[in-house]
Design a protein around this motif. Structure first.
Motif, PDB file in Angstrom:
ATOM      1  N   THR A 194       0.553   3.688   3.361  1.00 30.07           N
ATOM      2  CA  THR A 194      -0.799   3.944   3.873  1.00 30.07           C
ATOM      3  C   THR A 194      -1.301   2.833   4.777  1.00 30.07           C
ATOM      4  N   MET A 195      -0.433   1.900   5.093  1.00 26.71           N
ATOM      5  CA  MET A 195      -0.883   0.836   5.982  1.00 26.71           C
ATOM      6  C   MET A 195       0.113   0.660   7.109  1.00 26.71           C
ATOM      7  N   TYR A 196      -0.423   0.424   8.257  1.00 27.07           N
ATOM      8  CA  TYR A 196       0.397   0.173   9.433  1.00 27.07           C
ATOM      9  C   TYR A 196       0.005  -1.182   9.985  1.00 27.07           C
ATOM     10  N   ARG A 197       0.977  -2.090  10.062  1.00 25.26           N
ATOM     11  CA  ARG A 197       0.596  -3.434  10.490  1.00 25.26           C
ATOM     12  C   ARG A 197       1.115  -3.815  11.880  1.00 25.26           C
ATOM     13  N   GLY A 198       2.042  -3.028  12.388  1.00 25.48           N
ATOM     14  CA  GLY A 198       2.507  -3.291  13.751  1.00 25.48           C
ATOM     15  C   GLY A 198       3.146  -4.655  13.935  1.00 25.48           C
ATOM     16  N   ASP A 254       0.817  -1.197   0.000  1.00 34.39           N
ATOM     17  CA  ASP A 254       0.000   0.000   0.000  1.00 34.39           C
ATOM     18  C   ASP A 254       0.852   1.248   0.000  1.00 34.39           C
ATOM     19  N   TRP A 289       3.298   6.015   7.054  1.00 38.09           N
ATOM     20  CA  TRP A 289       3.539   4.984   8.063  1.00 38.09           C
ATOM     21  C   TRP A 289       4.947   4.424   7.950  1.00 38.09           C
ATOM     22  N   LEU A 346      -6.675   9.280  14.166  1.00 35.04           N
ATOM     23  CA  LEU A 346      -5.715   9.985  13.326  1.00 35.04           C
ATOM     24  C   LEU A 346      -6.463  10.724  12.238  1.00 35.04           C
ATOM     25  N   PRO A 357       2.897   5.128  17.299  1.00 33.96           N
ATOM     26  CA  PRO A 357       2.089   5.859  16.323  1.00 33.96           C
ATOM     27  C   PRO A 357       1.639   7.169  16.918  1.00 33.96           C
ATOM     28  N   LEU A 392      -5.919  12.314   8.698  1.00 32.79           N
ATOM     29  CA  LEU A 392      -4.910  12.273   7.645  1.00 32.79           C
ATOM     30  C   LEU A 392      -5.267  13.275   6.572  1.00 32.79           C
ATOM     31  N   GLU A 437       0.964   5.330  -1.541  1.00 28.43           N
ATOM     32  CA  GLU A 437       0.389   6.431  -2.294  1.00 28.43           C
ATOM     33  C   GLU A 437       1.466   7.484  -2.490  1.00 28.43           C
ATOM     34  N   VAL A 451       3.637  -0.883  17.516  1.00 25.78           N
ATOM     35  CA  VAL A 451       2.839   0.004  18.349  1.00 25.78           C
ATOM     36  C   VAL A 451       3.249  -0.173  19.798  1.00 25.78           C
ATOM     37  N   VAL A 501       4.096  -3.458   1.592  1.00 27.63           N
ATOM     38  CA  VAL A 501       3.599  -4.330   2.649  1.00 27.63           C
ATOM     39  C   VAL A 501       4.635  -4.402   3.754  1.00 27.63           C
TER      40      VAL A 501
END
Lengths: 312, 510, 312, 510
Positions: free
Chosen positions: D36-40, D16, D331, D504, D319, D506, D18, D495, D489
């Motif tokens: 644009t993705m946070y997976r921790g 992800d 992220w 959040l 975060p 954005l 952008e 976190v 990815v």
């Protein structure tokens, strides 16, 4: 570099040829290309005319054309009365051709159980035998002391037919200089070092002695249906057939087709047994221990197996 | 110009066959087909367990083992009076046809088409194209055929465990119950093969091919689109015509088909004969098949003589071993129907089934090498829709096996089409063991030697009259022989037990 | 005819996509052709521009473009604080897109364990969950009562990643009108009705309790190395991976990756055990019976296994 | 003409991402890359078993899991002071490279090349050819790439059980001992892939390709034979030049490579760095790599601020959750080496390794989208001979695993090249459990946001100055972004446990 190969069909069904055609990544054409094998002759595939073919043969026999790999498929037919005339090639016994070629070959490979041990034809009366074994006994057609140019005895690749991936693997080893470890039956242990039972999807049925009594059931085929998997060396359940399946996985008992005594005398699809316990037990187990343990195992069988609640 | 006798080059046939031909004034005037191997298979079966034919008879032939398997199971079902459940019949039909399809395609391109690369054709227009596609190990068609025929055989592995040689067809049905997801996978594989066959082999959809009803339609189809013209079938047709294969390779004009693809629901289809029905076609008339009319002759075969023909159930098989074999020249017996030789195989099936295209082709030119090969190569076009139908029809809810306990004593017969034509097994069980087993293979019919009346077998007859430009390189004869797709690994007759066998002296040419 | 498919990647690794790319006969391209599936969108493969893509989405949401199959790969990320802003698409939480599409879809498929049960992301603090399950508990993102247009709940195809042949098989079933039998976890039983242990080539080691204690040894991985195969449903040892092999066959313990509780809390590569007996036993066995029988089995172990004289 | 801000179309990247770009007078003047993705992910690892990184970190990325697996194992080996046996190193190198090769080829033809089908090019000379080969799902190259990359992955399945996601690399070596016949099969598969790569991708043998030492050689090679010109590489080069990809997509001119293909016999190769050595290239000078100089900044990342950069071993990841994030936009953290941004990936590897062709290409035009993609697509030409050498070098007689008992407490670092560039794992074990785990991925380097000094990340910098003809369809920007093969990815930071996270807000364009 590059190796030359001559494929001779004797008393067989050409099943080994077609099994080799089933190999994949590489397929048979790619295999020959990758190994730079020049096929001097294959009866089903060569385009050489008979005149050329006979010239090729003559040059091999005269030592003018080097033959690296001689692949023999099918049993050597010696009948009637030792003449070999039950199987002729241009009017001459094919067995004579086998001798001549074997004496010139770098390595001789017996493709399948017929060429290795005699197989089905050896149970008849056409005086058929394997190249260097007659069923369990060393000797066969070429004799116990035969060695090809490379110093090796005939390399036996049993199976009825031999698994295509085994043939392609052994050819690769030979051409690339890999070392073969031969068992007492002159079988390369690398490809025959595990039992057909190892990797059988019905292994839990076997373990807990959940038995199949007739076709179409789910259960272990060993106890009643004559399955030879625990007594037979082969990769059938590790290297799947046609990259899809195996006989035992499809409910067909292992026929023991890589064994020197294939086809056994006892009827197929039936286990020789006394009081419900097979006479032949998995290789290496002690009978008394085995029976004691199998009794307890049956008692411990989970309901999901007893009820056949499984997609195996 | 005097007579010459030559041996026809016989590479790329399954099994051991030698064909001798006498040539006079550039034309073949006589022919002899010899099976050169004797394996004594049937004798091996005697005394073995009742079911052992399921394991052993497929070992007769590595390319059509499932046909033997089904014949062996059918013979026992016939003996025991069992009918397999409908879903089992569907799966059996499917797997037998799968094996046929791989055999038809492999034979066409790994064996038959290769003769178009004969040096004699080097200067002809289509040679380059033929070479690019059909050269052994290298041609683009050859490579694709190896890849795709391997894939369709996965269907048999999925349903039966492996190919070749898994005895998954048993009297009463199948050895195990195919799972729903297996059947789905088979549907995909089948559809994929169909598309490849349409795109690469036919150059059109099956539906379009099936519209072809006579030789004019065939011509029209060939010209209609570049895809037809350029397809492997298109090229093969153009080559065959260019080299006159439609004018050689006649025969006796009698055709035998065993059928053997029963509709699953036998109640509903009673009286009907399924796809490609059984029958004997003589003088344009189809006769219902009666296995009792099958006989085998040994007058020219290396067996101890008996008079005329004997039904396989009564047959004797004692290799002739006195050293004075006279005119005998083959290990194959001479099967006859109603005393007549009969051609069997895809063309025979088409003729017996009344296929209008092939009836028209034969009406015009008589049976010929091109029609015979065309029948083989397009047979999948007739099979594939039925295979898809049967596969889709498997409910999965019903049984695939009906237990029948032990096989009781008796006699049974299992007939059906193998890839190369009608295959028959005759079995007698006594005290739970095989007392007698006789097998008459398709190639035994086609490559039959002469019978007691001296009548040539179909392939022998088809060779007579063939013009041969160069006896050193008689490619015309080769086309004719190959159009029968002979497979002599099937000449498998039995040796009389305990008989001491003397030395055989064989008078082979060269 | 023909079905439309939209493939949405959420909190995942795209491993399911690449696993599907490993399927064979047919391969993924052939599969889509054969099933006449029109891929409206796949993030790695589609050529549509973002403008077109948004138009496609809008038309689906507005009900103008029929969506037959919604495939979701990866967990649904709801954090932080339920906003979903840890995973956005054009500035909006992707989870909102999941809702919208799921409400329009004929059938919703959870491709892999993350989308099915939450998987690895669900063990973190990003409020990740499966589509209709949160680990073992029904509900998940869409809620227990969710049904797609076809009336089905989300069809879970767990596995980390899901086996490519399973995905292609289930797609085939759905498109061709085949019937799926769903288990309590909404997993199609046809593809998850056997244990990973069934078909393991190390089955004899397991049967006779010949144990592996460290990597690189030969033996059963269940007793000490944490192998979950006897407690995990999956076809890994029947339908080989990449048509070649499986983890257990390569000496790697089954991780239990199709289970709703994957990844388990206990360290991988170690069995939870008391006095050398694993706490978790094969599904359905009775502890007392099992222990008694395994003791006898170990005593009956053939020498060939104890000496590891096998190519397994 | 005023300024416009656009979002660059980003399909066909893994993960992800952008990218926003500001355009003034037809030229990009600024750029922002947002994960644009946070997976921790890293947080998930804390408290777990010492070996659990082997299972969990590969789940970060389905296309380069083995790189993570090896980094995880290497970090533990680094901690425990273990050196794997030489044969294990060979197999590890081989499998990591196998994964790279599939990724390089798939990215080139399933992702990068597809942009040449952009409607804006429809009227250009090579469009038809590009369409025939590169059309998703349909193009001939696409179909072959799917087939052949699948086949080479069989090597990993044979040696490791499956692909993706089998933890067969473990601290001390491999989880099991490959058999001789497995190794033989791998040799065949590798040789087969090599031949396909030579025939289809390069259009020449590897040896010929490796003779190319500068851009003149490259031109000469392209013109030399039709096979070169027509190969997939040839077409890609012609397309790239036609559309000016050699003149866009510059950057900071600083390159980072972690190497990571050690020669197996570490005694003998002491001091040497193996194929594609590790190093940091700045102002044409290669500096030895020191992992201590790696830091991460969060000034523009959605994490709680700290000053300057922190080493991953000391890093914090909270975060940012107050709702007033100001300029933060990703992220992804901003990794820096010696305080500087650095490009990583195939081009960086080539530059650090002193590859003359790529040094010449960059000398002439600076780093650019074509050079970057070319480096990726020809990397297999440099890998494959080494893979074959290592595979042939596996003796099979020696051990593949050295037991090291339990992993003791301590800190370790595992660096190595993943398909997209340098990948680092930093792990701290305490009482047999993971206390801390930090991962800096290649895309974190390339798609990095600004750092504390406001310096752009490499991809951001590379976009600045790119001419954009149509802001509605900014295909030029897409070429540049794709030339980095971004895979977001991987933005997987941790976190803080127990932290209550607010909402959040954005501020994304659009």
């Amino acid at each position: 570099m590059g190796s030359s190969l001559y494929w001779l069909q004797c008393g067989g069904c050409s099943g080994d040829t077609w099994s080799l055609f089933g190999s994949e990544t590489p397929d048979v054409v790619e295999l020959l290309e990758l190994l730079e094998i020049e096929v001097l002759w294959h009866p089903s595939l060569s385009v050489a005319s008979p005149v050329e073919h006979r010239r090729i043969l003559q040059r091999i026999v005269d030592g003018e054309l080097e033959l690296d790999l001689l692949c023999v498929e099918g049993a050597i037919i010696r009948g009637p009365g030792g003449t070999g005339m039950f199987d002729t090639f241009h009017g001459h016994p094919k067995k004579d051709l086998v001798s001549k070629l074997a004496n010139r070959a770098g390595t001789v490979l017996a493709m399948g159980t017929c060429a290795s041990f005699g197989g089905v034809p050896a149970t008849g009366e056409i005086e058929a035998t394997g190249l260097q074994f007659h069923r369990k006994v060393t000797g066969g057609f070429l004799g116990e002391n035969f060695r090809s140019r490379s110093g090796l005895p005939v390399i036996n690749l049993p199976g009825c037919p031999c698994h295509g991936e085994v043939m392609s693997g052994v050819l690769t080893a030979l051409v690339t200089g890999g070392q073969l470890v031969l068992t007492a039956n002159n079988v390369p242990e690398q490809w025959y070092g595990m039992l057909v039972h190892q990797g059988c999807v019905r292994n839990e049925y076997h373990e807990f002695r959940v038995e199949e009594h007739d076709f179409g059931e789910k259960g272990c085929l060993f106890f009643h249906m004559g399955c030879q998997a625990p007594m037979t060396y082969g990769v059938c359940n590790k290297v799947l057939w046609n990259r899809r399946n195996s006989k035992t996985s499809a409910g067909v008992p292992c026929l023991g087709c890589t064994r020197p005594d294939f086809p056994r005398e006892h009827p197929f699809f039936k286990s020789e047994s006394i009081a419900g316990v097979p006479l032949k037990l998995p290789i290496g187990v002690d009978r008394a221990h085995y029976l004691a343990y199998k009794g307890l195992a049956a008692a411990a069988a989970p309901q999901r197996l007893l009820r056949r609640e499984t997609r195996v | 110009m005097g007579k010459v006798r030559i041996t026809v080059p016989m590479n790329r046939v399954e099994g051991d066959l030698e064909v001798r031909v006498e040539i006079a004034d550039g034309v073949a005037v006589d022919a002899w087909c010899s099976g050169t191997m004797y394996r004594g298979f049937e004798r091996i079966l005697e005394g073995r367990g009742a079911l052992d034919g399921l394991v052993l008879t497929p070992r007769i032939c590595g390319i059509c083992g499932i046909s033997h398997l089904r014949a062996a199971a059918t013979a026992l079902e016939n003996l025991a009076g069992i009918t397999p459940p409908p879903d089992a019949t569907r799966i059996r039909n499917l797997t037998v046809m799968t094996e046929h399809v791989q055999s038809d395609i492999r034979q066409s391109f790994l064996m038959f088409a290769v003769d178009f690369l004969n040096p004699v054709y080097e200067a002809t227009p289509l040679y380059g194209e033929a070479l690019a596609r059909f050269q052994p190990f290298k041609g683009e068609t050859v490579r694709q055929v190896i890849r795709e025929t391997k894939k369709i055989l996965e269907i048999i592995a999925i349903l039966g465990g492996q190919w070749p040689h898994s005895p998954f067809i048993v009297p009463g049905g199948l050895a195990s119950q195919p799972t729903g997801e297996s059947l789905l996978r088979c549907r995909l594989i089948l559809e994929q093969f169909r598309r490849w066959y349409e795109r690469r082999i036919l150059g059109c959809e099956l539906e379009r091919w099936l519209e072809i009803l006579d030789s004019d339609d065939l011509d029209g189809w060939l010209e209609e689109r570049e895809e037809h013209w350029k397809s492997d079938l298109g090229l093969l047709l153009r080559l065959a015509r260019q080299h006159g294969l439609d004018r050689i390779g006649g025969g006796h004009d009698s055709f035998l088909s065993y059928g053997g693809f029963p509709e699953p629901d036998q109640e509903k289809s009673k009286g009907k004969n399924g796809l490609f029905p059984a029958g004997f076609l003589l003088d344009n008339e189809v006769h219902a098949l009666d296995e009792k009319r099958v006989t085998e002759h040994v007058a020219y075969s290396w067996y101890v003589d008996y008079k005329g023909g004997k039904h396989p159930g009564d047959g004797e098989t004692q290799p002739y071993a006195t050293g004075a074999e006279g005119d005998k020249y083959s290990w194959a017996k001479a099967p006859r129907y109603d005393g007549r030789p009969a051609e069997t195989g895809p063309l025979a099936s088409m003729m017996v089934a009344g296929n209008p295209l092939f009836q028209d082709l034969v009406r015009q030119n008589g049976p010929n090498a091109m029609a015979r090969q065309l029948a083989r190569l397009v047979r999948p076009a007739y099979f594939l829709p039925a295979m898809q139908r049967w596969l889709a029809g498997v409910s999965g809810d019903e049984e695939f096996y009906r237990s029948n306990g032990e096989i009781h004593d008796g006699t049974g017969c299992g007939l059906g089409e193998a890839a190369r034509g009608g295959l028959g097994h005759w079995v007698t069980i006594e005290r739970g063991r095989i007392k007698k087993y006789q097998i008459v293979t398709p190639t035994a019919w086609n490559a039959s030697p002469r019978d007691s009346d001296g009548t040539r077998g179909p392939m022998e007859e088809s060779l007579v009259g063939t013009p041969v430009r160069d006896p050193e390189n008689p490619v015309e004869l080769s086309h004719v022989v190959r159009s029968f797709d002979p497979c002599l690994v099937c000449t498998v007759h039995a040796v009389g037990r305990g008989k001491k066998l003397g030395r055989l002296r064989l008078s082979m040419t060269k």
